[in-house]
Scaffold this active site. Structure first.
Site, PDB file in Angstrom:
ATOM      1  N   ASP A 116      -0.024   1.190  -4.007  1.00 54.98           N
ATOM      2  CA  ASP A 116       1.138   0.413  -3.581  1.00 54.98           C
ATOM      3  C   ASP A 116       1.722  -0.481  -4.667  1.00 54.98           C
ATOM      4  O   ASP A 116       2.913  -0.784  -4.631  1.00 54.98           O
ATOM      5  CB  ASP A 116       0.775  -0.432  -2.349  1.00 54.98           C
ATOM      6  CG  ASP A 116       0.803   0.383  -1.066  1.00 54.98           C
ATOM      7  OD1 ASP A 116       1.265   1.539  -1.115  1.00 54.98           O
ATOM      8  OD2 ASP A 116       0.376  -0.132  -0.019  1.00 54.98           O
ATOM      9  N   TYR A 198       4.289  -1.948   6.319  1.00 50.53           N
ATOM     10  CA  TYR A 198       3.345  -3.047   6.139  1.00 50.53           C
ATOM     11  C   TYR A 198       4.003  -4.225   5.422  1.00 50.53           C
ATOM     12  O   TYR A 198       4.892  -4.055   4.594  1.00 50.53           O
ATOM     13  CB  TYR A 198       2.145  -2.582   5.316  1.00 50.53           C
ATOM     14  CG  TYR A 198       1.041  -1.984   6.144  1.00 50.53           C
ATOM     15  CD1 TYR A 198       0.137  -2.791   6.820  1.00 50.53           C
ATOM     16  CD2 TYR A 198       0.918  -0.605   6.257  1.00 50.53           C
ATOM     17  CE1 TYR A 198      -0.870  -2.242   7.586  1.00 50.53           C
ATOM     18  CE2 TYR A 198      -0.093  -0.039   7.023  1.00 50.53           C
ATOM     19  CZ  TYR A 198      -0.983  -0.868   7.682  1.00 50.53           C
ATOM     20  OH  TYR A 198      -1.975  -0.316   8.444  1.00 50.53           O
TER      21      TYR A 198
END
EC number: 1.4.3.-
Length: 438
Positions: A116, A198
């Protein structure tokens, strides 16, 4: 126009309407992880002008000082961190820098895997914080180094505030009516970054007793496009037993810590292991041994094992070497990749080694993950990499919104001061075996 990936919890929330329309039309949006990252420039030297300087004195008299900057991939980076409890004439240097080293997210069905920080737009998607999210504190404006073409690069995204944590200590005195107690205070520095569905809270929590807690909290929402549970083992979400099953996945969060205890990078790493020996009817005995870690190490946590980083130059008033001990939080070690198979790494400093996996800031021939950097070099300037995993098996309570699930660790002072830095004045003379007259 931004490309938004909607598969496996990675679509941007802001693009939900467009994504739904595209799906209805039989189209697909998004792309998988980049196979070749562009070479990025080395991070700039910390700017500790007034705008980037943080200083907080807590009620106990402890003062924390540091600089902050914002990296184009890692997001929030804290530099030149010092700790000065009451009674210490000068700040004590702890860290050159503290930062995230990666958030690696593999899915249980084997169909997707993401880095990420270096494979997604973690740093670009810094969220604006409302005053209610930073109670009693200050929200600083962060300039995004490499914004989207349509993005305002100035984001009110960095909160600094204080928070009570409960008892720092409690002790009954020699007389029944005398109780020594204090309520601890923490200084918090945090940001919120969105990656797909998220939202990651990157939190550094500095306690008045010298402890530093480093945590990542994941919240936001479960991806509405990710209820297929291709592994056949997803957890049922919503009404019924079989219709919607959210795919399970793991968050492997790495932190990178560059120590400089007492201002020197020539720190020493030590590993401690304790062994229990039964003694029949008697109480078992425990023997603890110290191993000096002189070469790079990939370390595995186990019962009765711990590590500390020791100052090469500084001692406390008892003439004991200052150090910081690593205290891991709960973790699920992910066995699927070589770099996630260990809990802690100590590597020799290399300015290009900044991300534990998919590291784009070294030349083409340099290994791309932290496990490959452990190759026998002597540790003269050790850098610590801490890996904490969380296996996320979704539940009904994860919608909607998803409660924060935290993962992290602490570094705790060991002999940094000669006594508890929060010791009340009445007990200040009780150092060592004071009952024996010392």
């Amino acid at each position: 126009m931004r490309v938004n990936r909607i598969s496996h919890a990675r679509g941007r929330t802001a693009a939900l309407g467009l994504a739904v329309a595209a799906l209805a039309a039989g189209l697909t949006t998004g792309a998988g992880p980049a196979t070749a990252q562009p070479q990025s420039a080395a991070a700039a030297a910390p700017d500790c002008s007034a705008a980037f300087r943080i200083e907080q004195k807590l009620a106990s008299g402890t003062t924390w000082r540091m600089c902050w900057r914002y990296d184009s991939m890692a997001g929030l980076v804290l530099d030149d961190i010092t700790y000065q409890p009451k009674g210490e004439p000068a700040p004590i240097k702890v860290l050159n820098s503290a930062r995230l080293g990666q958030i690696h997210v593999p899915y249980d069905d084997g169909r997707a895997e993401y880095d990420d920080l270096t494979g997604q737009d973690f740093a670009k998607d810094l969220m604006n914080l409302a005053p209610a999210e930073c109670p009693g504190g200050t929200i600083k404006t962060v300039k995004i180094p490499d914004p989207y073409p349509d993005q305002n690069p100035n984001v009110k995204g960095l909160c600094t505030t204080t928070r009570s944590r409960g008892h720092a200590y409690r002790m009954q005195g020699d007389t029944a009516n005398k109780v020594y107690q204090a309520q601890g205070k923490d200084f918090l520095v945090y940001t919120v970054n969105q990656v797909g569905w998220y939202e990651y809270m990157t939190e550094f929590r500095f306690q008045d007793d010298g402890t530093i807690n480093m945590n990542v909290g994941a919240t936001g929402t479960l991806s509405p496009f990710d209820y297929d549970a291709g592994d056949g083992k997803g957890w049922p979400i919503g009404k019924g037993a079989a219709k919607d099953k959210a795919t399970s996945h793991t968050h492997n969060v790495f932190w990178r810590l560059d120590f400089a205890l007492d201002g020197s990078t020539k720190n020493r790493v030590e590993q401690y292991d304790s062994t229990l020996t039964p003694r029949g009817a008697d109480t078992p005995t425990v023997k603890t041994t110290r191993t000096k870690v002189t070469k790079e190490l990939a370390g595995d946590a186990k019962t009765y094992r711990w590590w500390r980083m020791v100052s090469a130059t500084g001692k406390n008033k008892d003439n004991h070497a200052r150090s910081y001990e690593f205290v891991p939080g709960p973790t699920t070690r992910y066995p699927g990749r070589s770099y996630t198979k260990h809990d802690i790494y100590f590597t020799q400093y290399d300015k290009c080694e900044l991300f534990s996996s998919n590291n784009p800031r070294c030349d083409r021939d340099h290994p791309k993950s932290v496990d490959k950097w452990v190759n026998g070099q002597t540790l003269t300037h050790p850098v610590a990499w801490v890996n904490v995993g969380f296996h996320h098996i979704a539940r009904d309570e994860d919608q909607q919104p998803m409660p924060v699930h935290w993962q992290g660790f602490s570094i705790v002072p060991r002999d940094v001061t000669a006594m508890n830095p929060l010791t009340p004045a009445d007990l200040a003379g009780q150092n060592g075996n004071y009952t024996g007259g010392s």
